[in-house]
Design an enzyme around this catalytic site. Structure first.
Site, PDB file in Angstrom:
ATOM      1  N   GLU A 276       0.820  -1.215   0.000  1.00  0.00           N
ATOM      2  CA  GLU A 276       0.000   0.000   0.000  1.00  0.00           C
ATOM      3  C   GLU A 276       0.855   1.266   0.000  1.00  0.00           C
ATOM      4  O   GLU A 276       0.644   2.179   0.789  1.00  0.00           O
ATOM      5  CB  GLU A 276      -0.972  -0.022   1.187  1.00  0.00           C
ATOM      6  CG  GLU A 276      -1.924  -1.208   1.129  1.00  0.00           C
ATOM      7  CD  GLU A 276      -3.012  -1.197   2.205  1.00  0.00           C
ATOM      8  OE1 GLU A 276      -2.775  -0.645   3.284  1.00  0.00           O
ATOM      9  OE2 GLU A 276      -4.088  -1.738   1.931  1.00  0.00           O
ATOM     10  N   ASP A 351      -8.513  -8.984   4.389  1.00  0.00           N
ATOM     11  CA  ASP A 351      -8.280  -7.817   5.230  1.00  0.00           C
ATOM     12  C   ASP A 351      -9.356  -7.673   6.305  1.00  0.00           C
ATOM     13  O   ASP A 351     -10.219  -6.803   6.189  1.00  0.00           O
ATOM     14  CB  ASP A 351      -8.243  -6.558   4.352  1.00  0.00           C
ATOM     15  CG  ASP A 351      -7.724  -5.343   5.094  1.00  0.00           C
ATOM     16  OD1 ASP A 351      -7.274  -5.509   6.244  1.00  0.00           O
ATOM     17  OD2 ASP A 351      -7.780  -4.240   4.544  1.00  0.00           O
ATOM     18  N   GLU A 379     -12.707  -2.099  12.208  1.00  0.00           N
ATOM     19  CA  GLU A 379     -12.703  -1.358  10.944  1.00  0.00           C
ATOM     20  C   GLU A 379     -13.844  -1.786  10.021  1.00  0.00           C
ATOM     21  O   GLU A 379     -14.537  -0.955   9.453  1.00  0.00           O
ATOM     22  CB  GLU A 379     -11.355  -1.567  10.243  1.00  0.00           C
ATOM     23  CG  GLU A 379     -11.288  -0.926   8.871  1.00  0.00           C
ATOM     24  CD  GLU A 379      -9.934  -1.115   8.183  1.00  0.00           C
ATOM     25  OE1 GLU A 379      -8.999  -1.662   8.806  1.00  0.00           O
ATOM     26  OE2 GLU A 379      -9.820  -0.699   7.018  1.00  0.00           O
TER      27      GLU A 379
HETATM   28  C1  GCU Z   1      -6.226  -2.040   5.886  1.00  0.00           C
HETATM   29  C2  GCU Z   1      -6.563  -0.703   6.459  1.00  0.00           C
HETATM   30  C3  GCU Z   1      -5.405   0.247   6.350  1.00  0.00           C
HETATM   31  C4  GCU Z   1      -4.157  -0.386   6.962  1.00  0.00           C
HETATM   32  C5  GCU Z   1      -3.896  -1.718   6.304  1.00  0.00           C
HETATM   33  C6  GCU Z   1      -2.763  -2.490   6.971  1.00  0.00           C
HETATM   34  O1  GCU Z   1      -6.099  -1.960   4.495  1.00  0.00           O
HETATM   35  O2  GCU Z   1      -7.686  -0.177   5.806  1.00  0.00           O
HETATM   36  O3  GCU Z   1      -5.748   1.430   7.015  1.00  0.00           O
HETATM   37  O4  GCU Z   1      -3.063   0.440   6.826  1.00  0.00           O
HETATM   38  O5  GCU Z   1      -5.024  -2.535   6.412  1.00  0.00           O
HETATM   39  O6  GCU Z   1      -3.067  -3.376   7.756  1.00  0.00           O
HETATM   40  O7  GCU Z   1      -1.608  -2.224   6.708  1.00  0.00           O
END
Ligand code: GCU
Length: 648
Positions: A276, A351, A379
């Site tokens: 990400e 997730d 979440e």
């Molecule tokens: C999810 C979450 C993110 C977080 C990511 C992670 O995608 O929405 O906010 O950073 O998990 O666990 O790294």
């Protein structure tokens, strides 16, 4: 002087606040009528200061809360109890342990016995933690915001974290946080977000981290930091973050030396790399093992650990089904990590969805230490507005991934600076349950809910405990039903992940963020074909018997059906319903369950609950009900455009 200040802070903090707004968590047992006498044996005049401090905390906890007249704390280093303890009683009660922190855990266990009104006959029992590392991961940023935090801002007030700058009330609050963790055996805390700011490794912040570490240490809690892999470059000290570059390696070695000079028991680094948008070794064509090992080598001389996350997608295997990518990326690296590296993986391969199958990476890394990452902050489960008790979900995971194969478990924390710490009063139960299961995964979710209810609401009345316990126990399934039953997943609105958006699609987004990528509804049916025969082949990543079970439509558990199969709308389910009818039933059932919770709460619980808390839960149950209806209507209306069948 310092101690007087702390006591005053605690007193002021308690008086200014209403007694029962939830800030005391499950720790607010009723004070004893007469003070209990606590004797300590086995601590000589030469005992280290750290031992004395921790034993003093055990003594204080009992003096403040134990209603028996006498307790003896025995530190017996020959007892070989590790961090565990032995309890004997009831009169007099004795807590024996071979470490100071064992005595602290034992003291809390004795209080729990009392406050859950366990049987009062003679007892003699021993406990040891099943998992070595029982860690809370905070996703807190240096600016005080919390990623996926729904209970206010960060509890770490960084501006106050400097020698002499912390207010007494902040100190008192953080001590309570530490007590809460120690009371359930949590022994490690990552202070900051996995999307880590490089700033956290600057000297200014390390000095602040030291203040927190000093505060948490007596409670048996070690501090870890999330680190940004490109820190040396981001802080302007190197031109690259390549793990094979000698300057970069030296930078990390010097940083480790600096950290351990401030905190000799510093736990180590948690790393989200090449995921990400975060930097990582892949930026230099190096593997995750090369990246992790560089950090591991820097920390090894001090006994530090690297916790490396397997949550990666959209990088090396970007064209693959997202749920397969962690195995594709890491399986070939098994055996290549240093001994002080642990791989941390989310319970499911996607997730933190309301229901996922377990992540097959747990089957694949035979020669790598592994940690499971669970998400306490909800979440994807209604955040801090829905009552969803998570222990049944975690138990489901532990049935397939045996805790004995894990080195530890990490929980993404749900605490913030809101008065009751977690937002929803019942979200506290998830923090509690996480710690209890990390200590002993054999405990049943029911037993933990019952313990938590008794300690939180100070009652032993079965007219409250039984139905409210039942409500907690069924709440996760209710959530699955009203959000995404039968193995559906990721139907959430973009970005905030709160409400439904089953038709969600944006060409500018990675396909893995789009709900339509996951449900694949069309006129023939719905679901993601992950079979080897005709789909993405994700089933092959599982060990037997799961691989075969998931592969075949007839043996795939219905609760995961649409996770693994694209199924025709008129497919016959075990109930006799068609798939479409079953989907309608599940959504309706989810809504009805929340209706029952709200009605029951309204009609029958008022006498047992503090007025303010009662009101808050009542209001939140109405929000949950409205949301559940919205989920049902939005999802069924949308899917009906493909099934062309009536919503029954
Ligand atoms: C999810 C979450 C993110 C977080 C990511 C992670 O995608 O929405 O906010 O950073 O998990 O666990 O790294």
């Amino acid at each position: 002087m310092k101690r007087a200040g702390l006591l005053f802070g605690l007193l002021a903090w308690t008086l200014w606040s209403r007694a029962d707004d939830g800030r005391l968590l499950w720790l607010g047992g009723t004070a004893p009528d007469s003070p209990c006498r606590v004797k300590v044996r086995g601590i000589g005049p030469t005992a280290p200061h750290a031992t004395e401090t921790t034993v003093a905390l055990a003594r204080e906890a009992l003096a403040d809360g134990y209603r028996g007249s006498d307790v003896t704390l025995v530190l017996d280093t020959a007892a070989r109890l590790g961090d565990g303890f032995r309890l004997q009683g009831p009169r007099p009660a004795t807590v024996t342990a071979s470490s100071a922190v064992g005595l602290l855990y034992g003291a809390y266990a004795l209080l729990r016995r009392q406050n859950t009104q366990a049987e009062t006959g003679p007892y003699d029992c021993m406990e040891r933690p099943a998992l070595t590392l029982r860690m809370l991961d905070h996703w807190d940023n240096p600016d005080g915001s919390v990623e996926r935090g729904y209970a206010g801002r960060s509890i770490w007030k960084w501006e106050q974290m400097a020698a002499g700058r912390m207010s007494d009330s902040l100190r008192a609050r953080l001590c309570l946080y530490a007590q809460a963790n120690a009371s359930v055996g949590i022994n490690a805390v990552v202070l900051n977000n996995v999307n880590a700011s490089p700033k956290m490794l600057s000297r200014i912040y390390l000095d602040k981290v030291q203040v927190v570490a000093d505060l948490l240490r007596p409670y048996g809690i070690r501090v870890y930091l999330s680190v940004n892999f490109a820190s040396p470059m981001a802080l302007g000290d190197t031109r690259t973050a390549d793990p094979q570059n000698a300057r970069v390696r030296r930078w990390w070695q010097r940083k480790a030396a600096e950290i351990y000079a401030l905190m000799p028991d510093f736990g180590g680094f948690l790393v989200k790399a090449n995921s990400e948008g975060q930097p990582g070794p892949g930026d230099y064509h190096r593997t995750h093992a090369e990246g992790a090992n560089m950090l591991a080598d820097a920390l090894a001389p001090y006994g530090g650990k690297v916790v490396w996350r397997s949550f990666v997608y959209g990088a090396g295997h970007r064209h693959e089904d997202r749920v397969k990518q962690a195995v594709s990326e890491f399986a070939g690296l098994d055996g290549l990590f240093r001994d002080n590296v642990m791989l941390q993986s989310k319970n499911g391969p996607l997730d933190f969805q309301p229901r996922e199958p377990y992540a097959p990476i747990f089957d694949r890394m035979e020669r790598t230490s592994q940690l499971a990452e669970l998400q306490i902050t909800q979440e994807y489960l209604g955040q801090s507005r829905h009552l969803v008790y998570l222990a049944p979900m975690w138990k489901e995971f532990f049935e397939q991934v045996k805790p004995s194969r894990l080195k530890g478990v990490a929980g993404v924390a749900n605490v913030g600076d809101t008065a009751n710490w977690c937002g929803h009063p019942f979200s506290q139960a998830n923090w509690y349950a996480f710690g209890r299961l990390a200590w002993n995964p054999e405990l049943s979710a029911e037993a933990i809910a019952d313990e938590w209810l008794r300690q939180t609401f100070h009652t032993a009345d079965a007219r409250f405990l039984a139905p409210v316990g039942m409500m907690m126990m069924t709440s996760r399934e209710a959530c699955v039903n009203y959000m995404m039953p039968l193995g559906l997943h990721h139907l959430f609105k973009f970005d905030h992940h709160y409400g439904p958006e089953p038709g969600g699609f944006k060409a500018s987004y990675p396909r893995e963020w789009c709900p339509v990528y996951y449900h694949r509804a069309d006129s023939a049916g719905i679901g993601f074909d992950r079979t080897v025969a005709t789909g993405s082949g994700a089933t092959a990543q599982y060990r037997e018997p799961y691989a075969t079970q998931y592969e075949r439509l007839e043996t795939c558990p219905e609760q995961l059906l649409l996770w693994f199969h694209h199924v025709p709308w008129d497919y016959r389910m075990q109930s006799g319903n068609t798939l479409w009818q079953e989907l309608c039933c599940k959504y309706r059932l989810g809504v009805s369950m929340v209706e029952v919770y709200r009605d029951f709460w309204r009609s029958s619980t008022r006498p047992y609950v503090d007025a303010e808390c009662w009101q808050q839960v009542d209001g939140l149950l109405q929000v949950q009900l409205n949301d559940a209806r919205e989920w049902r209507e939005t999802c069924l209306d949308y899917f009906q455009t493909f099934s062309h069948q009536p919503i029954e």
